[in-house]
Motif scaffolding. Structure first.
Motif, PDB file in Angstrom:
ATOM      1  N   GLU A 121      43.299  57.752 -24.666  1.00 16.44           N
ATOM      2  CA  GLU A 121      43.085  59.189 -24.546  1.00 16.44           C
ATOM      3  C   GLU A 121      41.593  59.460 -24.349  1.00 16.44           C
ATOM      4  O   GLU A 121      40.759  59.005 -25.136  1.00 16.44           O
ATOM      5  N   LYS A 122      41.270  60.150 -23.275  1.00 14.76           N
ATOM      6  CA  LYS A 122      39.905  60.502 -22.899  1.00 14.76           C
ATOM      7  C   LYS A 122      39.045  59.309 -22.484  1.00 14.76           C
ATOM      8  O   LYS A 122      37.836  59.442 -22.281  1.00 14.76           O
ATOM      9  N   THR A 123      39.625  58.143 -22.353  1.00 15.93           N
ATOM     10  CA  THR A 123      38.867  56.948 -21.961  1.00 15.93           C
ATOM     11  C   THR A 123      39.518  56.272 -20.759  1.00 15.93           C
ATOM     12  O   THR A 123      40.728  56.051 -20.750  1.00 15.93           O
ATOM     13  N   ARG A 124      38.710  55.949 -19.748  1.00 15.20           N
ATOM     14  CA  ARG A 124      39.187  55.290 -18.550  1.00 15.20           C
ATOM     15  C   ARG A 124      38.343  54.052 -18.263  1.00 15.20           C
ATOM     16  O   ARG A 124      37.143  54.028 -18.535  1.00 15.20           O
ATOM     17  N   ALA A 125      38.974  53.048 -17.714  1.00 19.05           N
ATOM     18  CA  ALA A 125      38.240  51.876 -17.256  1.00 19.05           C
ATOM     19  C   ALA A 125      37.545  52.212 -15.936  1.00 19.05           C
ATOM     20  O   ALA A 125      37.949  53.135 -15.218  1.00 19.05           O
ATOM     21  N   VAL A 126      36.499  51.486 -15.611  1.00 16.05           N
ATOM     22  CA  VAL A 126      35.801  51.633 -14.334  1.00 16.05           C
ATOM     23  C   VAL A 126      35.694  50.263 -13.681  1.00 16.05           C
ATOM     24  O   VAL A 126      35.094  49.336 -14.245  1.00 16.05           O
ATOM     25  N   LEU A 127      36.291  50.121 -12.506  1.00 15.73           N
ATOM     26  CA  LEU A 127      36.170  48.914 -11.690  1.00 15.73           C
ATOM     27  C   LEU A 127      35.648  49.364 -10.333  1.00 15.73           C
ATOM     28  O   LEU A 127      36.339  50.097  -9.615  1.00 15.73           O
ATOM     29  N   GLY A 128      34.438  48.971  -9.986  1.00 17.38           N
ATOM     30  CA  GLY A 128      33.822  49.516  -8.782  1.00 17.38           C
ATOM     31  C   GLY A 128      33.166  48.476  -7.900  1.00 17.38           C
ATOM     32  O   GLY A 128      32.767  47.402  -8.360  1.00 17.38           O
ATOM     33  N   ILE A 129      33.057  48.816  -6.617  1.00 21.21           N
ATOM     34  CA  ILE A 129      32.304  48.026  -5.655  1.00 21.21           C
ATOM     35  C   ILE A 129      31.394  48.965  -4.888  1.00 21.21           C
ATOM     36  O   ILE A 129      31.688  50.161  -4.754  1.00 21.21           O
ATOM     37  N   TYR A 130      30.277  48.448  -4.396  1.00 20.76           N
ATOM     38  CA  TYR A 130      29.351  49.286  -3.635  1.00 20.76           C
ATOM     39  C   TYR A 130      28.509  48.410  -2.715  1.00 20.76           C
ATOM     40  O   TYR A 130      28.412  47.183  -2.887  1.00 20.76           O
ATOM     41  N   GLY A 131      27.906  49.037  -1.735  1.00 19.72           N
ATOM     42  CA  GLY A 131      27.050  48.314  -0.805  1.00 19.72           C
ATOM     43  C   GLY A 131      26.199  49.291  -0.029  1.00 19.72           C
ATOM     44  O   GLY A 131      26.424  50.502  -0.058  1.00 19.72           O
ATOM     45  N   GLY A 132      25.191  48.755   0.689  1.00 18.34           N
ATOM     46  CA  GLY A 132      24.345  49.638   1.472  1.00 18.34           C
ATOM     47  C   GLY A 132      23.061  48.986   1.916  1.00 18.34           C
ATOM     48  O   GLY A 132      22.988  47.769   2.124  1.00 18.34           O
ATOM     49  N   TYR A 133      22.025  49.805   2.025  1.00 17.34           N
ATOM     50  CA  TYR A 133      20.731  49.417   2.575  1.00 17.34           C
ATOM     51  C   TYR A 133      19.696  49.347   1.464  1.00 17.34           C
ATOM     52  O   TYR A 133      19.671  50.218   0.577  1.00 17.34           O
ATOM     53  N   ALA A 134      18.846  48.331   1.509  1.00 14.55           N
ATOM     54  CA  ALA A 134      17.792  48.167   0.512  1.00 14.55           C
ATOM     55  C   ALA A 134      16.441  48.015   1.200  1.00 14.55           C
ATOM     56  O   ALA A 134      16.328  47.343   2.236  1.00 14.55           O
ATOM     57  N   LYS A 135      15.428  48.635   0.628  1.00 10.56           N
ATOM     58  CA  LYS A 135      14.062  48.515   1.129  1.00 10.56           C
ATOM     59  C   LYS A 135      13.152  48.210  -0.045  1.00 10.56           C
ATOM     60  O   LYS A 135      13.172  48.917  -1.049  1.00 10.56           O
ATOM     61  N   THR A 136      12.357  47.159   0.081  1.00  9.82           N
ATOM     62  CA  THR A 136      11.507  46.699  -1.012  1.00  9.82           C
ATOM     63  C   THR A 136      10.080  46.497  -0.529  1.00  9.82           C
ATOM     64  O   THR A 136       9.859  45.909   0.532  1.00  9.82           O
ATOM     65  N   ASP A 137       9.132  46.975  -1.310  1.00  9.30           N
ATOM     66  CA  ASP A 137       7.723  46.713  -1.051  1.00  9.30           C
ATOM     67  C   ASP A 137       7.308  45.504  -1.887  1.00  9.30           C
ATOM     68  O   ASP A 137       7.445  45.516  -3.114  1.00  9.30           O
ATOM     69  N   ILE A 138       6.843  44.461  -1.218  1.00  2.00           N
ATOM     70  CA  ILE A 138       6.418  43.232  -1.889  1.00  2.00           C
ATOM     71  C   ILE A 138       4.923  43.049  -1.679  1.00  2.00           C
ATOM     72  O   ILE A 138       4.438  43.096  -0.545  1.00  2.00           O
ATOM     73  N   THR A 139       4.210  42.846  -2.769  1.00  2.00           N
ATOM     74  CA  THR A 139       2.765  42.596  -2.709  1.00  2.00           C
ATOM     75  C   THR A 139       2.477  41.211  -3.273  1.00  2.00           C
ATOM     76  O   THR A 139       2.926  40.876  -4.370  1.00  2.00           O
ATOM     77  N   LEU A 140       1.760  40.412  -2.504  1.00  3.96           N
ATOM     78  CA  LEU A 140       1.305  39.098  -2.955  1.00  3.96           C
ATOM     79  C   LEU A 140      -0.197  39.160  -3.184  1.00  3.96           C
ATOM     80  O   LEU A 140      -0.953  39.570  -2.291  1.00  3.96           O
ATOM     81  N   LYS A 141      -0.642  38.745  -4.368  1.00  6.70           N
ATOM     82  CA  LYS A 141      -2.062  38.819  -4.714  1.00  6.70           C
ATOM     83  C   LYS A 141      -2.575  37.456  -5.143  1.00  6.70           C
ATOM     84  O   LYS A 141      -1.933  36.740  -5.908  1.00  6.70           O
ATOM     85  N   THR A 142      -3.766  37.116  -4.652  1.00  4.98           N
ATOM     86  CA  THR A 142      -4.495  35.952  -5.138  1.00  4.98           C
ATOM     87  C   THR A 142      -5.845  36.445  -5.662  1.00  4.98           C
ATOM     88  O   THR A 142      -6.127  37.647  -5.652  1.00  4.98           O
ATOM     89  N   SER A 143      -6.685  35.528  -6.068  1.00  7.97           N
ATOM     90  CA  SER A 143      -7.993  35.915  -6.602  1.00  7.97           C
ATOM     91  C   SER A 143      -8.898  36.502  -5.524  1.00  7.97           C
ATOM     92  O   SER A 143      -9.872  37.199  -5.836  1.00  7.97           O
TER      93      SER A 143
END
Length: 215
Positions: A121-143
């Protein structure tokens, strides 16, 4: 005969309308937040005095924040679009001559489906899938050098959890997510010095908590 036929059609239409009215369909808006462990698997080719290949794996823990909007067709099925933001995490790549700091910030644009059957009562299970586009900023640093590059690619994932109904219009959701992001290769070359991430793959998994308002 015609009167009976009209009565039957009217009765069927009334039953259909009542059935549709019983289905709790409509729009919803939601927010969520999570704490995920993340790992990036890649190799690095460094250009300097000499060429060298290194293990470019990075790992850390990140907070993730999300917004979503969608449509619940009934108590068991819903579709949504979402935007997720992963706050910056950093790790160190050690080579024979250099220490490279890698920093990541990620934006994801997703389309998802959830199956939400009733378990209590008042509780449901959640089974989900998802997908899409990802954009990431990557910074590499040395001395002596800092290089940044935007990576993009596709992501997909799954989740399992539970929904608890606070009121007919308000729900909280909690559970576990696991996802993977596949990026395109990008180079960081600048003049004669730089590094290149080859085909990086990012794996995230962890717990999340969310809130949904149903119209």
């Amino acid at each position: 005969m015609r009167l009976k036929l009209l009565s039957l059609v009217a009765s069927m239409a009334l039953v259909s309308n009542l059935a549709l009215a019983d289905e709790k369909s409509g729009l919803f808006l939601g927010i969520d937040a999570g704490w995920f462990h993340t790992q990036v698997n890649s190799s690095i080719k460094h250009i300097g005095i000499s060429q060298a290949n290194f293990n470019g794996d990075l790992k850390g823990n990140i907070p993730v924040f999300g917004l979503k909007a969608g449509y619940h067709f009934n108590d068991n099925h819903r579709l949504y679009g979402a935007y997720n933001y992963s706050s910056e995490f950093s790790d160190v790549i050690n080579t024979t001559r250099l220490k490279i700091d890698g920093e990541f910030t990620t934006h994801k644009f997703l389309l998802g489906y959830d199956f939400t059957p009733k378990i209590f009562e008042k509780t449901r299970a959640v089974l989900g899938i998802y997908g899409g586009y990802a954009k990431t900023d990557i910074t590499l640093k040395t001395s002596f050098l800092s290089l940044s590059q935007n990576f993009d690619g596709y992501t997909y994932g799954a989740k399992i959890g539970a929904l608890y109904e606070l009121t007919p219009s308000n729900e909280i959701e909690f559970g576990f997510k696991a996802e993977q992001i596949h990026y395109n290769t990008r180079n960081f070359y600048q003049s004669a010095v730089g590094s290149n991430f080859y085909d990086p793959k990012q794996t995230n998994y962890g717990l999340y908590l969310g809130y949904t308002y149903k119209f």
